[in-house]
Design a protein around this motif. Structure first.
Motif, PDB file in Angstrom:
ATOM      1  N   SER A 113       0.825  -1.213   0.000  1.00  0.00           N
ATOM      2  CA  SER A 113       0.000   0.000   0.000  1.00  0.00           C
ATOM      3  C   SER A 113       0.854   1.256   0.000  1.00  0.00           C
ATOM      4  CB  SER A 113      -0.927   0.009   1.221  1.00  0.00           C
ATOM      5  OG  SER A 113      -0.163  -0.029   2.413  1.00  0.00           O
ATOM      6  N   SER A 114       2.154   1.115   0.317  1.00  0.00           N
ATOM      7  CA  SER A 114       3.048   2.282   0.354  1.00  0.00           C
ATOM      8  C   SER A 114       3.867   2.439  -0.918  1.00  0.00           C
ATOM      9  CB  SER A 114       3.997   2.165   1.556  1.00  0.00           C
ATOM     10  OG  SER A 114       4.820   1.018   1.436  1.00  0.00           O
ATOM     11  N   TRP A 115       3.622   1.612  -1.928  1.00  0.00           N
ATOM     12  CA  TRP A 115       4.368   1.687  -3.185  1.00  0.00           C
ATOM     13  C   TRP A 115       3.556   2.385  -4.266  1.00  0.00           C
ATOM     14  CZ3 TRP A 115       6.720  -3.885  -4.122  1.00  0.00           C
ATOM     15  CH2 TRP A 115       7.698  -4.136  -3.138  1.00  0.00           C
ATOM     16  N   CYS A 116       4.060   3.488  -4.782  1.00  0.00           N
ATOM     17  CA  CYS A 116       3.385   4.165  -5.893  1.00  0.00           C
ATOM     18  C   CYS A 116       4.255   5.306  -6.405  1.00  0.00           C
ATOM     19  CB  CYS A 116       2.018   4.695  -5.480  1.00  0.00           C
ATOM     20  SG  CYS A 116       2.063   6.078  -4.313  1.00  0.00           S
ATOM     21  N   LEU A 117       3.867   5.851  -7.539  1.00  0.00           N
ATOM     22  CA  LEU A 117       4.427   7.101  -8.043  1.00  0.00           C
ATOM     23  C   LEU A 117       3.409   8.202  -7.805  1.00  0.00           C
ATOM     24  CD1 LEU A 117       6.045   6.268 -11.525  1.00  0.00           C
ATOM     25  CD2 LEU A 117       7.195   6.536  -9.329  1.00  0.00           C
ATOM     26  N   LEU A 118       3.866   9.326  -7.294  1.00  0.00           N
ATOM     27  CA  LEU A 118       3.015  10.495  -7.128  1.00  0.00           C
ATOM     28  C   LEU A 118       3.430  11.549  -8.141  1.00  0.00           C
ATOM     29  CD1 LEU A 118       2.861  10.895  -3.239  1.00  0.00           C
ATOM     30  CD2 LEU A 118       1.173   9.816  -4.743  1.00  0.00           C
ATOM     31  N   VAL A 119       2.514  11.910  -9.009  1.00  0.00           N
ATOM     32  CA  VAL A 119       2.798  12.915 -10.027  1.00  0.00           C
ATOM     33  C   VAL A 119       1.689  13.942  -9.980  1.00  0.00           C
ATOM     34  CG1 VAL A 119       3.227  13.370 -12.457  1.00  0.00           C
ATOM     35  CG2 VAL A 119       3.933  11.182 -11.459  1.00  0.00           C
ATOM     36  N   GLU A 120       1.980  15.081  -9.387  1.00  0.00           N
ATOM     37  CA  GLU A 120       0.994  16.143  -9.237  1.00  0.00           C
ATOM     38  C   GLU A 120       1.643  17.475  -9.581  1.00  0.00           C
ATOM     39  OE1 GLU A 120      -0.512  15.934  -5.306  1.00  0.00           O
ATOM     40  OE2 GLU A 120      -1.275  13.887  -5.509  1.00  0.00           O
ATOM     41  N   ASN A 121       1.244  18.051 -10.716  1.00  0.00           N
ATOM     42  CA  ASN A 121       1.826  19.303 -11.192  1.00  0.00           C
ATOM     43  C   ASN A 121       3.355  19.167 -11.267  1.00  0.00           C
ATOM     44  OD1 ASN A 121      -0.746  20.508 -11.344  1.00  0.00           O
ATOM     45  ND2 ASN A 121      -0.687  20.978  -9.156  1.00  0.00           N
ATOM     46  N   ASN A 122       4.094  19.949 -10.486  1.00  0.00           N
ATOM     47  CA  ASN A 122       5.548  19.896 -10.542  1.00  0.00           C
ATOM     48  C   ASN A 122       6.163  18.970  -9.491  1.00  0.00           C
ATOM     49  OD1 ASN A 122       5.743  21.754 -12.676  1.00  0.00           O
ATOM     50  ND2 ASN A 122       5.545  23.479 -11.251  1.00  0.00           N
ATOM     51  N   PHE A 123       5.310  18.258  -8.759  1.00  0.00           N
ATOM     52  CA  PHE A 123       5.801  17.370  -7.707  1.00  0.00           C
ATOM     53  C   PHE A 123       5.808  15.936  -8.212  1.00  0.00           C
ATOM     54  CE2 PHE A 123       4.963  14.692  -3.892  1.00  0.00           C
ATOM     55  CZ  PHE A 123       6.152  14.951  -3.232  1.00  0.00           C
ATOM     56  N   HIS A 124       7.007  15.354  -8.317  1.00  0.00           N
ATOM     57  CA  HIS A 124       7.172  13.970  -8.738  1.00  0.00           C
ATOM     58  C   HIS A 124       7.880  13.215  -7.613  1.00  0.00           C
ATOM     59  CE1 HIS A 124       7.127  14.955 -13.362  1.00  0.00           C
ATOM     60  NE2 HIS A 124       6.039  15.334 -12.726  1.00  0.00           N
ATOM     61  N   ALA A 125       7.226  12.213  -7.069  1.00  0.00           N
ATOM     62  CA  ALA A 125       7.833  11.455  -5.974  1.00  0.00           C
ATOM     63  C   ALA A 125       7.554   9.972  -6.143  1.00  0.00           C
ATOM     64  CB  ALA A 125       7.310  11.932  -4.625  1.00  0.00           C
ATOM     65  N   ILE A 126       8.523   9.173  -5.721  1.00  0.00           N
ATOM     66  CA  ILE A 126       8.330   7.733  -5.665  1.00  0.00           C
ATOM     67  C   ILE A 126       8.179   7.354  -4.199  1.00  0.00           C
ATOM     68  CG2 ILE A 126      10.846   7.344  -5.776  1.00  0.00           C
ATOM     69  CD1 ILE A 126      10.136   4.620  -7.114  1.00  0.00           C
ATOM     70  N   GLU A 127       7.076   6.702  -3.874  1.00  0.00           N
ATOM     71  CA  GLU A 127       6.796   6.275  -2.504  1.00  0.00           C
ATOM     72  C   GLU A 127       7.144   4.795  -2.390  1.00  0.00           C
ATOM     73  OE1 GLU A 127       6.024   8.332  -0.187  1.00  0.00           O
ATOM     74  OE2 GLU A 127       5.666  10.074  -1.474  1.00  0.00           O
ATOM     75  N   ARG A 128       7.992   4.444  -1.398  1.00  0.00           N
ATOM     76  CA  ARG A 128       8.497   3.080  -1.278  1.00  0.00           C
ATOM     77  C   ARG A 128       8.403   2.519   0.132  1.00  0.00           C
ATOM     78  NH1 ARG A 128       8.466   0.183  -5.333  1.00  0.00           N
ATOM     79  NH2 ARG A 128       9.815  -1.221  -4.160  1.00  0.00           N
ATOM     80  N   GLY A 129       7.745   3.223   1.050  1.00  0.00           N
ATOM     81  CA  GLY A 129       7.763   2.742   2.426  1.00  0.00           C
ATOM     82  C   GLY A 129       9.170   2.781   2.997  1.00  0.00           C
TER      83      GLY A 129
END
Length: 224
Positions: A113-129
């Motif tokens: 549940s903690s694994w995903c890519l977040l792409v919102e406007n200029n914010f790009h993050a990889i969530e990996r726990g």
């Protein structure tokens, strides 16, 4: 009471994983495949774990991970795959320490549940726990709850969500880089910590989670 709370929490996490996976698969055609671009993660950030969070997480994992329905050694067999607000990675089961649902040689996907890519406007993050992407060919100790679906006819299993830290421990010793950050924003450029195993804000946190890793690897040693 606490055990009941943990069971309820795990059920909620499992439902969230199932929903995320189903949503990801159903929207895959409309999702931008960032991983098709070379070095795509160079433009992404990743969060480092604060020391206070690390203390609570290590305590929780030390107390509850042994109760995971499935504990196994797996070999990572491919790169991470990103769906819509969900990520998964293929592995082959090398050894089963606990649980009769999986057997040596089984090919599965792992997700969290903690694994995903977040792409919102200029914010790009990889969530990996707070644990890095698995390296193809490397061996890992993983703590798993249950099957949550299928992807390309391959079973998808969820990692134990008892802690916000993904319970994935590499059997190799890996050097970790720590980048100092302000308390209000712990995100750092992924490319600066891309070879880490863990993402933490201090040496004290790294020492804690490495000690926990050593405890579990001694308890569940790698099969040669």
């Amino acid at each position: 009471m606490r055990k009941r709370f943990i069971r309820i929490y795990c059920c909620i996490i499992a439902i969230a994983v199932i929903a995320a996976a189903a949503w990801g698969i159903s929207t895959k055609k409309s999702y931008t495949d960032w991983s098709s671009e070379e070095n795509y993660l160079d433009s992404f950030d990743v969060a480092e774990m604060l020391e206070t969070t690390c203390v609570r997480s290590c305590e929780s994992m030390r107390e509850h991970l042994d109760d995971s329905p499935i504990i196994a050694q797996v070999t990572c067999t491919g790169d991470v795959e990103h769906l819509f607000y969900a990520s998964q990675q293929p592995v082959t089961v090398s050894k089963v320490f606990k649980g009769g649902e999986l057997s040596e040689g089984d090919e599965i996907y792992l997700t969290s549940s903690s694994w995903c890519l977040l792409v919102e406007n200029n914010f790009h993050a990889i969530e990996r726990g707070y644990v890095n992407i698995m390296k193809p060919g490397a061996e890992y100790l993983v703590f798993v709850t249950e099957k949550v679906g299928e992807s390309n006819d391959v079973p998808v299993y969820s990692l134990n969500g008892v802690s916000i830290v993904a319970p994935v421990f590499c059997y190799e010793d890996i050097q970790n880089v720590i980048i100092s950050v302000p308390l209000e924003n712990t995100y750092v450029p992924y490319k600066e910590v891309q070879n880490n195993e863990f993402f933490v804000t201090s040496q004290e946190s790294l020492d804690m989670i490495l000690a926990l890793k050593d405890e579990f690897i001694q308890k569940y040693p790698m099969s040669k």
